[in-house]
Design an enzyme around this catalytic site. Structure first.
Site, PDB file in Angstrom:
ATOM      1  N   CYS A 187      30.060  35.268  40.104  1.00 24.98           N
ATOM      2  CA  CYS A 187      29.195  35.259  38.965  1.00 24.98           C
ATOM      3  C   CYS A 187      30.208  35.305  37.743  1.00 24.98           C
ATOM      4  O   CYS A 187      29.933  34.821  36.592  1.00 24.98           O
ATOM      5  CB  CYS A 187      28.627  36.661  38.970  1.00 24.98           C
ATOM      6  N   PHE A 237      39.624  43.562  43.003  1.00 23.87           N
ATOM      7  CA  PHE A 237      40.134  42.989  44.097  1.00 23.87           C
ATOM      8  C   PHE A 237      39.080  42.181  44.960  1.00 23.87           C
ATOM      9  O   PHE A 237      39.129  41.810  46.192  1.00 23.87           O
ATOM     10  CB  PHE A 237      40.676  44.134  45.051  1.00 23.87           C
ATOM     11  N   GLU A 238      37.677  42.373  44.558  1.00 21.59           N
ATOM     12  CA  GLU A 238      36.726  41.435  45.214  1.00 21.59           C
ATOM     13  C   GLU A 238      37.041  40.065  45.367  1.00 21.59           C
ATOM     14  O   GLU A 238      36.646  39.428  46.300  1.00 21.59           O
ATOM     15  CB  GLU A 238      35.350  41.664  44.336  1.00 21.59           C
TER      16      GLU A 238
END
Length: 156
Positions: free
Chosen positions: A58, A119-120
């Protein structure tokens, strides 16, 4: 992939856009779903690009890859998203060689995230690499680079 005697001069590029300069509407135009990412990778392979990963979240859409010219990657992004070259030129970035490597480390370690240290994105990098490997779009060098980014992410 068979290589002929004429070696193509390629550089490592990242082309993309993120939350820093592109609003949600523009980021949405360049968003890549799983099907468009797969088609983009197939086309990259047909175009003779030897290594490339695509990341689309996103907050960012980026292509990392080896190409003769960054426009090869930009045109792939525009072809498989709803973005245009004009939109891209207004809000996007292109980094080459060491700047592109540095950018990949910043992204993978969460240093270029809207929430510092998020950290995604490293899972997106891993997934992008796995998808590219399944399409035959990786080299040993590229694999070592992505593994180094993953290791740096773990250390941080």
């Amino acid at each position: 992939m068979e290589q002929n005697n004429k070696t193509k001069h390629t550089n490592f590029y990242v082309v993309g856009l993120n939350y820093k300069k592109a609003d949600a509407e523009i980021r949405g135009k360049f968003s890549l779903n799983d099907q468009s990412k797969s088609q983009l990778l197939d086309q990259a392979k047909c175009d003779g690009i030897e290594s490339m990963i695509a990341i689309s979240t996103c907050n960012r859409t980026e292509l990392y890859g080896f190409a003769e010219h960054p426009f090869q990657l930009i045109s792939l992004l525009c072809k498989f998203s709803n973005g245009t070259v004009d939109d891209f030129q207004q809000v996007a970035y292109v980094h080459k060689n060491s700047e592109a490597v540095s950018h990949l480390f910043k992204v993978g370690t969460g240093m270029d995230s809207q929430i510092l240290g998020d950290f995604e994105i490293i899972s997106q990098v891993k997934t992008g690499f796995i998808d590219a490997r399944e399409k035959g779009l990786t080299t040993n060098y590229f694999e070592r680079l992505v593994n180094a980014v993953i290791q740096a992410s773990k250390r941080i």
